[in-house]
Design a protein around this motif. Structure first.
Motif, PDB file in Angstrom:
ATOM      1  N   THR A 105       0.812  -1.227   0.000  1.00 40.45           N
ATOM      2  CA  THR A 105       0.000   0.000   0.000  1.00 40.45           C
ATOM      3  C   THR A 105       0.841   1.271   0.000  1.00 40.45           C
ATOM      4  OG1 THR A 105      -0.114   0.136   2.433  1.00 40.45           O
ATOM      5  CG2 THR A 105      -1.782  -1.211   1.314  1.00 40.45           C
ATOM      6  N   GLY A 106       2.091   1.169   0.471  1.00 45.51           N
ATOM      7  CA  GLY A 106       2.938   2.352   0.545  1.00 45.51           C
ATOM      8  C   GLY A 106       2.679   3.211   1.771  1.00 45.51           C
ATOM      9  N   TYR A 107       1.815   2.727   2.665  1.00 47.38           N
ATOM     10  CA  TYR A 107       1.482   3.514   3.857  1.00 47.38           C
ATOM     11  C   TYR A 107       2.140   2.934   5.096  1.00 47.38           C
ATOM     12  CZ  TYR A 107      -1.647   6.507   1.305  1.00 47.38           C
ATOM     13  OH  TYR A 107      -2.126   7.438   0.428  1.00 47.38           O
ATOM     14  N   ILE A 108       2.210   3.764   6.137  1.00 45.43           N
ATOM     15  CA  ILE A 108       2.923   3.405   7.362  1.00 45.43           C
ATOM     16  C   ILE A 108       1.969   3.435   8.544  1.00 45.43           C
ATOM     17  CG2 ILE A 108       3.639   5.807   7.668  1.00 45.43           C
ATOM     18  CD1 ILE A 108       6.175   4.801   9.014  1.00 45.43           C
ATOM     19  N   SER A 109       2.141   2.511   9.474  1.00 48.85           N
ATOM     20  CA  SER A 109       1.290   2.466  10.657  1.00 48.85           C
ATOM     21  C   SER A 109       1.662   3.588  11.605  1.00 48.85           C
ATOM     22  CB  SER A 109       1.448   1.123  11.376  1.00 48.85           C
ATOM     23  OG  SER A 109       2.755   1.007  11.919  1.00 48.85           O
ATOM     24  N   ASN A 110       0.754   3.910  12.528  1.00 48.05           N
ATOM     25  CA  ASN A 110       1.042   4.931  13.531  1.00 48.05           C
ATOM     26  C   ASN A 110       2.210   4.522  14.421  1.00 48.05           C
ATOM     27  OD1 ASN A 110      -0.949   6.770  12.742  1.00 48.05           O
ATOM     28  ND2 ASN A 110      -2.524   5.706  13.939  1.00 48.05           N
ATOM     29  N   GLN A 111       2.318   3.213  14.698  1.00 44.48           N
ATOM     30  CA  GLN A 111       3.436   2.728  15.495  1.00 44.48           C
ATOM     31  C   GLN A 111       4.759   2.943  14.754  1.00 44.48           C
ATOM     32  OE1 GLN A 111       0.664   1.110  14.828  1.00 44.48           O
ATOM     33  NE2 GLN A 111      -0.148   0.008  16.626  1.00 44.48           N
ATOM     34  N   GLY A 112       4.750   2.661  13.455  1.00 41.91           N
ATOM     35  CA  GLY A 112       5.949   2.871  12.659  1.00 41.91           C
ATOM     36  C   GLY A 112       6.317   4.334  12.562  1.00 41.91           C
ATOM     37  N   ARG A 113       5.303   5.183  12.455  1.00 39.65           N
ATOM     38  CA  ARG A 113       5.550   6.621  12.399  1.00 39.65           C
ATOM     39  C   ARG A 113       6.132   7.112  13.720  1.00 39.65           C
ATOM     40  NH1 ARG A 113       3.650   9.791   8.556  1.00 39.65           N
ATOM     41  NH2 ARG A 113       2.100   8.226   7.958  1.00 39.65           N
ATOM     42  N   PHE A 114       5.608   6.584  14.841  1.00 40.84           N
ATOM     43  CA  PHE A 114       6.086   6.971  16.164  1.00 40.84           C
ATOM     44  C   PHE A 114       7.546   6.562  16.353  1.00 40.84           C
ATOM     45  CE2 PHE A 114       6.723   6.458  20.706  1.00 40.84           C
ATOM     46  CZ  PHE A 114       6.076   7.559  21.252  1.00 40.84           C
ATOM     47  N   LEU A 115       7.867   5.314  15.990  1.00 35.42           N
ATOM     48  CA  LEU A 115       9.239   4.820  16.151  1.00 35.42           C
ATOM     49  C   LEU A 115      10.211   5.555  15.232  1.00 35.42           C
ATOM     50  CD1 LEU A 115       8.572   0.971  16.435  1.00 35.42           C
ATOM     51  CD2 LEU A 115       9.320   2.519  18.258  1.00 35.42           C
ATOM     52  N   SER A 116       9.758   5.892  14.033  1.00 35.92           N
ATOM     53  CA  SER A 116      10.617   6.647  13.111  1.00 35.92           C
ATOM     54  C   SER A 116      10.929   8.019  13.685  1.00 35.92           C
ATOM     55  CB  SER A 116       9.924   6.792  11.750  1.00 35.92           C
ATOM     56  OG  SER A 116       9.712   5.540  11.142  1.00 35.92           O
ATOM     57  N   GLY A 117       9.923   8.662  14.258  1.00 36.34           N
ATOM     58  CA  GLY A 117      10.123   9.964  14.870  1.00 36.34           C
ATOM     59  C   GLY A 117      11.061   9.889  16.060  1.00 36.34           C
ATOM     60  N   PHE A 118      10.903   8.848  16.881  1.00 41.82           N
ATOM     61  CA  PHE A 118      11.779   8.694  18.045  1.00 41.82           C
ATOM     62  C   PHE A 118      13.222   8.488  17.597  1.00 41.82           C
ATOM     63  CE2 PHE A 118      13.859   6.559  21.572  1.00 41.82           C
ATOM     64  CZ  PHE A 118      13.377   7.254  22.673  1.00 41.82           C
ATOM     65  N   GLY A 119      13.418   7.642  16.596  1.00 41.06           N
ATOM     66  CA  GLY A 119      14.770   7.393  16.098  1.00 41.06           C
ATOM     67  C   GLY A 119      15.409   8.648  15.531  1.00 41.06           C
ATOM     68  N   ALA A 120      14.619   9.446  14.802  1.00 40.68           N
ATOM     69  CA  ALA A 120      15.135  10.699  14.247  1.00 40.68           C
ATOM     70  C   ALA A 120      15.510  11.663  15.362  1.00 40.68           C
ATOM     71  CB  ALA A 120      14.087  11.333  13.329  1.00 40.68           C
ATOM     72  N   GLY A 121      14.705  11.681  16.435  1.00 39.37           N
ATOM     73  CA  GLY A 121      14.986  12.562  17.564  1.00 39.37           C
ATOM     74  C   GLY A 121      16.251  12.170  18.306  1.00 39.37           C
TER      75      GLY A 121
END
Length: 311
Positions: A105-121
């Motif tokens: 689908t090319g879309y990301i789950s909210n959990q994946g978005r949260f973890l990506s943001g944490f890793g970037a931070g």
């Protein structure tokens, strides 16, 4: 899974380099507008004796005793720091999100978005934020404008003095609370920004639609509120640890947990949220400004290369 409307096509991903460019441009604009509030926040957090009665009193005191220019102390490292930080944050978040996207689908789950943001931070905290903020805080805590009376003459001189007196480790003072603060902040911010875009404007990333600047600013402002409230203690501890100089013999706090315990015991629970109001005056408006600029840069790319009509 964070899904688009049923009739939406698979989103076209925005390249990480475009995210990085959009963030860096937004960071320059944000720094120029909001530096005075950051100076006031730092002074309030470093005030152990209650010299400042609040935001207005702190700001007016600085202006009266040091001049208006003092409100822009540390602007050079702050602007450079924001520009590099946002470039790394936006770019690394895009790279990390690609690992969590559903291939079909090319879309990301909210959990994946949260973890990506944490890793970037976490990444931005270790690579950019900590050393730049140590230099900025050392400059901002100095009172007065006469160069001969100041220990730190500027960003480069300040970094040199810190390296000479405290060693390389001195530039990473307060790294632990900075990692916790930035990781949590970015996890919440990216998740909330995406949610507000969808709820308020029905905007999905990569759909070719471009939000108007005021729409991006509203989403960014709302997304920027939660982080300061949740991470206030980490921010106060970070500032206190970064302001310490080994050579001056003022190592009151030995680490993050010791600082939290000491501040709570000596100054009370609310002291761990010192500077919260100026943070709320700076971060949500800062996120509004940054996203208002960044979304237009990304929107230009989407209109040009995804070939969809703007909103």
């Amino acid at each position: 899974m964070s899904q688009p409307p049923n009739d939406s096509p698979k989103p076209i991903p925005i390249p990480p380099y475009m995210k990085a460019i959009s963030g860096s441009i937004g960071g320059i604009v944000e720094a120029s507008c909001l530096q005075p509030i950051d100076v006031i926040k730092t002074r309030l957090q470093l005030d152990r004796s209650g010299s400042y009665k609040g935001i207005v009193h702190c700001g007016s005191t600085v202006v009266k005793s040091e001049g208006v220019r003092a409100l822009w102390k540390g602007l050079t490292p702050f602007a450079t720091h924001l520009t590099l930080k946002y470039a790394l944050r936006m770019g690394s978040n895009a790279v990390l999100q690609s690992a969590f996207k559903d291939e079909k689908t090319g879309y990301i789950s909210n959990q994946g978005r949260f973890l990506s943001g944490f890793g970037a931070g976490v990444l931005e905290a270790l690579v950019i934020v900590t050393p730049f903020e140590v230099v900025k805080i050392r400059l901002q805590q100095q009172k007065g404008l006469s160069p001969e009376l100041l220990k730190y003459k500027g960003p480069i001189h300040s970094a040199g003095v810190i390296l000479r007196e405290d060693g390389l480790r001195g530039l990473w003072a307060g790294a632990s609370p900075t990692v916790m603060r930035n990781g949590t902040n970015q996890a919440a911010m990216f998740t909330a920004k995406n949610a507000f875009d969808k709820i308020l404007w029905k905007k999905h990333e990569g759909d070719g639609r471009v939000l108007l600047p005021w729409q991006s600013m509203i989403s960014g402002f709302l997304a920027g509120i939660a982080g300061p409230v949740c991470t206030g203690p980490f921010d106060v501890v970070k500032t206190r640890l970064m302001a310490q100089s080994r050579s001056a013999g003022d190592m009151k706090y030995t680490g993050m947990f010791h600082a939290i315990k000491t501040i709570y015991a000596e100054e009370g629970l609310l002291a761990l949220w010192k500077g919260l109001l100026p943070r709320l005056m700076r971060i949500p408006p800062g996120q509004a400004i940054m996203w208002g600029v960044a979304d237009q840069v990304i929107g230009f790319y989407e209109k040009t290369y995804i070939n969809k009509a703007p909103l």
